[in-house]
Design an enzyme around this catalytic site. Structure first.
Site, short mmCIF file in Angstrom:
data_model
loop_
_atom_site.label_atom_id
_atom_site.label_comp_id
_atom_site.label_asym_id
_atom_site.label_seq_id
_atom_site.Cartn_x
_atom_site.Cartn_y
_atom_site.Cartn_z
CD GLN A 138 -4.79 -20.20 52.94
OE1 GLN A 138 -4.56 -21.20 52.70
NE2 GLN A 138 -5.62 -20.94 51.66
CG ASP B 222 2.60 -20.94 50.33
OD1 ASP B 222 1.18 -22.72 50.27
OD2 ASP B 222 1.24 -20.50 51.24
CE LYS C 252 -3.68 -24.87 51.93
NZ LYS C 252 -3.27 -23.79 51.68
N1 L37 Z 1 -0.91 -22.57 49.57
N2 L37 Z 1 -2.99 -21.94 48.74
C1 L37 Z 1 -1.42 -21.74 49.63
N3 L37 Z 1 -1.68 -20.74 49.90
C2 L37 Z 1 -2.31 -19.93 50.41
O1 L37 Z 1 -1.92 -18.72 50.81
N4 L37 Z 1 -4.45 -19.14 49.35
C3 L37 Z 1 -3.94 -19.62 49.54
C4 L37 Z 1 -4.04 -21.07 48.95
N5 L37 Z 1 -5.04 -21.56 48.21
C5 L37 Z 1 -5.49 -22.35 48.83
O2 L37 Z 1 -5.35 -22.88 49.36
N6 L37 Z 1 -6.01 -23.12 47.56
C6 L37 Z 1 -7.18 -24.44 47.84
C7 L37 Z 1 -8.70 -24.74 47.15
C8 L37 Z 1 -9.21 -25.69 47.30
C9 L37 Z 1 -9.34 -26.54 48.24
C10 L37 Z 1 -7.77 -26.49 48.42
C11 L37 Z 1 -6.78 -25.43 48.52
C12 L37 Z 1 -9.61 -27.71 48.04
O3 L37 Z 1 -9.24 -28.51 48.57
N7 L37 Z 1 -10.89 -27.93 48.02
C13 L37 Z 1 -11.79 -28.81 47.02
C14 L37 Z 1 -12.84 -28.70 47.24
C15 L37 Z 1 -13.27 -27.71 49.26
C16 L37 Z 1 -14.10 -27.24 48.95
O4 L37 Z 1 -15.46 -28.20 49.42
O5 L37 Z 1 -14.11 -25.99 49.73
C17 L37 Z 1 -11.80 -29.38 46.17
O6 L37 Z 1 -11.85 -30.99 45.68
O7 L37 Z 1 -11.48 -28.55 44.74
#
Ligand code: L37
Ligand code: NAP
Length: 284
Positions: free
Chosen positions: A98, A121, A54
């Site tokens: 978070q 959020d 982020k």
């Molecule tokens: N806005 N999001 C917000 N607030 C929170 O309090 N927990 C939470 C939340 N959840 C969150 O950020 N989830 C999330 C899940 C996956 C990714 C980003 C955010 C993401 O980028 N996933 C990538 C892989 C990343 C990795 O290697 O772990 C993907 O391609 O799925």
């Protein structure tokens, strides 16, 4: 017939490029720099990864961001104090705390303390309520990202059978409300659902947010369905990520499917950036 893969990474990149141009415009015309405060408490490794992506996204788009990393032992009062300070900080337009928080902290009270105008959020009850009654509000990032991906298939939701597996406040419940707003007929499934495979087989649009590696089997998918896999499950001791859907089998049956990684995850971050830019533009 193999499903079309919905490329969440590509959609997210194009949204991020649009936002970068918008932020440059805001700086030029109003001298306005959107600001996001990210609070992370304790040492959850997944949260660490997400918070870092982020912050990286903010830097790339031109959003000012500051991280408040608090130790595991932070008290409720300390956390509430920080939120109060950020609520009153004019540089900060969005506040994200978070979750999950360490168990000794009261998550509800913390989310309630965030000024709803800075609640990028979309977790504050005021924003949840507004979304329920169809008023303009910050939409929660992951469900909003899911809806964007469905839109980009070009399939109209009106009259479709939509099935959501999972009923969490951050994904399942809000995504179900959004599908309903688009005139889908919505079923919400959870751990006490009697016949989960049977419910899934009825779905023209299937959204899965359970947190169990490949729990939804290929044989549960209706041929041609749109399958959105929200799950992010890490294999113990390996870096490989798995969704909640048995991907290899499901993609032989579905019409459209999101991969993990590269599906919903990147969209979550893009939508957070979008909400932050919108928060900065509100009231100016
Ligand atoms: N806005 N999001 C917000 N607030 C929170 O309090 N927990 C939470 C939340 N959840 C969150 O950020 N989830 C999330 C899940 C996956 C990714 C980003 C955010 C993401 O980028 N996933 C990538 C892989 C990343 C990795 O290697 O772990 C993907 O391609 O799925
Ligand atoms: P959560 O709060 O743990 O909720 C899980 C939901 O799944 C609950 O409603 C639970 O039912 C249901 N469930 C559990 N086991 C089930 C089963 N056997 N059959 C049917 N339903 C079952 O999870 P969440 O926060 O919604 O997250 C879900 C997944 O999405 C996780 O993998 C998480 O990492 C991922 N996620 C991804 C993103 C992203 O941006 N990509 C964002 C957030 C979350 P009950 O209510 O009955 O217990």
């Amino acid at each position: 017939m193999s499903a079309k893969i919905i490329d969440g990474k590509a959609v997210s990149d194009s949204i991020r490029a649009e936002l970068r141009a918008e932020v440059a415009r805001m700086k030029g015309t109003k001298g306005l720099v959107p600001g996001l405060a990210v609070i992370i408490v304790g040492n959850d490794p997944a949260s660490r990864v997400y918070v870092d992506s982020k912050k990286r996204a903010c830097a790339e788009i031109g959003i000012y961001s500051e991280e408040h990393a608090l130790p595991e032992k932070t008290t409720q009062a300390e956390l509430l104090n920080l939120i109060r300070k950020l609520n009153n900080d004019p540089k900060i337009h969005g506040i994200l705390c978070q979750v999950p928080l360490p168990k000794h902290l009261d998550e509800k009270e913390v989310l309630n303390a965030i000024d709803p105008r800075k609640d990028v959020d979309g977790f504050h009850p005021v924003n949840v309520g507004k979304m329920m009654v169809g008023e303009k509000a910050f939409l929660p990032c992951t469900p909003h990202g899911v809806m964007e991906l469905i839109k980009r298939t070009g399939i109209a939701l009106q009259g479709k059978q939509a099935v959501v597996v999972g009923r969490s406040n951050i994904v399942g419940k809000p995504v179900a409300i959004m599908l309903l707003s688009e005139n889908a007929t919505v079923t919400i499934c959870h751990s006490r659902t009697a016949d989960l495979p049977g419910e899934c087989r009825k779905a023209d649009v299937l959204v899965v947010a359970v947190g169990k590696k490949e729990m939804v089997k290929g044989g549960w998918i209706k041929p041609g369905a749109v399958v959105i896999d929200v799950g992010v499950n890490r294999e113990e001791g390996s870096k490989k990520l798995y969704g909640d859907v048995e991907y290899e089998a499901a993609k032989e049956v579905a019409g459209y499917i999101t991969p993990v990684p590269g599906g919903v995850g990147p969209m979550t971050i893009a939508m957070l950036m979008k909400n932050t830019v919108e928060a900065a533009n509100m009231g100016r």
